[in-house]
Design an enzyme around this catalytic site. Sequence first.
Site, PDB file in Angstrom:
ATOM      1  CG  ASP A  10      -2.022   1.014   1.161  1.00 42.14           C
ATOM      2  OD1 ASP A  10      -2.280   1.527   0.054  1.00 42.14           O
ATOM      3  OD2 ASP A  10      -2.622   1.309   2.198  1.00 42.14           O
ATOM      4  N   GLY A  11       0.398   2.277  -0.719  1.00 46.43           N
ATOM      5  CA  GLY A  11       1.051   3.582  -0.648  1.00 46.43           C
ATOM      6  C   GLY A  11       1.621   4.090  -1.956  1.00 46.43           C
ATOM      7  N   GLY A  13       0.114   5.395  -4.642  1.00 43.11           N
ATOM      8  CA  GLY A  13      -0.474   6.670  -5.048  1.00 43.11           C
ATOM      9  C   GLY A  13      -0.003   7.820  -4.179  1.00 43.11           C
ATOM     10  CD1 TRP A  15       7.337   6.744  -2.419  1.00 40.36           C
ATOM     11  CD2 TRP A  15       6.988   7.166  -4.592  1.00 40.36           C
ATOM     12  NE1 TRP A  15       8.565   6.877  -3.017  1.00 40.36           N
ATOM     13  CE2 TRP A  15       8.383   7.143  -4.366  1.00 40.36           C
ATOM     14  CE3 TRP A  15       6.530   7.419  -5.894  1.00 40.36           C
ATOM     15  CZ2 TRP A  15       9.318   7.360  -5.373  1.00 40.36           C
ATOM     16  CZ3 TRP A  15       7.450   7.641  -6.903  1.00 40.36           C
ATOM     17  CH2 TRP A  15       8.828   7.607  -6.638  1.00 40.36           C
ATOM     18  NE  ARG A  23      -4.077   6.856  -8.057  1.00 41.65           N
ATOM     19  CZ  ARG A  23      -4.101   6.436  -6.788  1.00 41.65           C
ATOM     20  NH1 ARG A  23      -3.873   7.302  -5.804  1.00 41.65           N
ATOM     21  NH2 ARG A  23      -4.361   5.180  -6.504  1.00 41.65           N
ATOM     22  CG  HIS A  27       0.082   2.319  -9.621  1.00 45.14           C
ATOM     23  ND1 HIS A  27      -0.266   1.888  -8.355  1.00 45.14           N
ATOM     24  CD2 HIS A  27      -0.963   3.099 -10.046  1.00 45.14           C
ATOM     25  CE1 HIS A  27      -1.455   2.374  -8.028  1.00 45.14           C
ATOM     26  NE2 HIS A  27      -1.891   3.108  -9.031  1.00 45.14           N
ATOM     27  CD1 TRP A  59     -11.697  -6.340 -10.490  1.00 48.56           C
ATOM     28  CD2 TRP A  59     -11.040  -5.448 -12.415  1.00 48.56           C
ATOM     29  NE1 TRP A  59     -10.892  -7.270 -11.111  1.00 48.56           N
ATOM     30  CE2 TRP A  59     -10.482  -6.747 -12.296  1.00 48.56           C
ATOM     31  CE3 TRP A  59     -10.760  -4.684 -13.561  1.00 48.56           C
ATOM     32  CZ2 TRP A  59      -9.658  -7.288 -13.290  1.00 48.56           C
ATOM     33  CZ3 TRP A  59      -9.946  -5.232 -14.544  1.00 48.56           C
ATOM     34  CH2 TRP A  59      -9.406  -6.513 -14.401  1.00 48.56           C
ATOM     35  CG  LEU A 122       9.927 -16.900  -2.503  1.00 49.03           C
ATOM     36  CD1 LEU A 122       9.616 -16.930  -1.011  1.00 49.03           C
ATOM     37  CD2 LEU A 122      10.271 -15.479  -2.952  1.00 49.03           C
ATOM     38  NE  ARG A 185      -8.424   0.090   4.626  1.00 47.25           N
ATOM     39  CZ  ARG A 185      -7.930   1.328   4.652  1.00 47.25           C
ATOM     40  NH1 ARG A 185      -7.707   1.930   5.818  1.00 47.25           N
ATOM     41  NH2 ARG A 185      -7.662   1.966   3.528  1.00 47.25           N
TER      42      ARG A 185
END
Length: 235
Positions: A10-11, A13, A15, A23, A27, A59, A122, A185
Site C-alpha cells: 500500500d502507498g 499513489g 508516494w 499515480r 505504481h 476494478w 521461494l 486493516r
Amino acid sequence: MVRHVAIIMDGNGRWAARRGLPRRVGHWRGAEAARRIVRAAVELELPYLTLFAFSSENWNRPVSEVVDLMGLLRRYLGDDYSQEMQRLDVRVRMIGDRSRLPADLVRIVERLEDASADHKGLQLTVALSYGGRQEIVDSARRLAQRVAAGELDPTAIDEAAVAGSLETADLPHPDLLIRTGGEQRISNFLLWQLAYAELYFSDRLWPDFSHADLAEALSDYRQRDRRFGALSSTA
C-alpha cells in the site's frame, strides 16, 4: 520460524502525490519494490511469500488507472521477470478471478506459472483480481456441488474441508501479514488464512519498502509469543 509472509503493498499513489508525480509513476515504482522484495525474500530464505497486487475492489478505480495497472502487470510478469525467477529458482503462481483479467495477461501469467512450476526455492503467490470473501464463497460453492453430487457428506464439512477447497489449499497459512503505507486493516485479503497471523503495520510507503524493512518486520515477528488461544509460554 517464519515460513509464510503475506504483504499488502500500500502507498503507491501517496508516494507519487507527495512528489507531484502521476499515480502511474507510483505504481511503476511499486512494481520495482515488489521485485526488490522478492529478491530480499530469497536472500532471507523465506519459503513462502504472497503479494496482494490487485484486489477485486480495484476494478472500481478509474478506467485509465486500471488500464495503466494492467499494462504494468504485463511488463512486470513478462519474459524478463520469468528469466529472473528462473535464476532465483522461484516458483510463481496466481490466485484470484482470472475471468476478469485481459486474455493476454492471463496467458502471460500461465506462461510464468508453467515456466516456474518445477522451481524449488521461494514459493511466490501473486493475488490478482482477488477478494477474500469471494474466495470463501467459491469454496462453499465447490463443497455444495460435491454434496449435491453425493461425493461429500455435509456432516464431514469441517475447517479442514473448507481450507482444502480454497485457492491456497497447498500453502501453509501466513505467519505474518505486513501492510505498508500506515493503514491498519486487512482489506479483504486472505480472510480465512490470516485467522492467526501476526500483523505488522509499517508507515513506509510501498515504493520505499526495502530489504532492511522486511528484515525488521521478521525480527519483530520473532519476538512475539504466538499462543493460538493458549496461555503464554511465560505465564
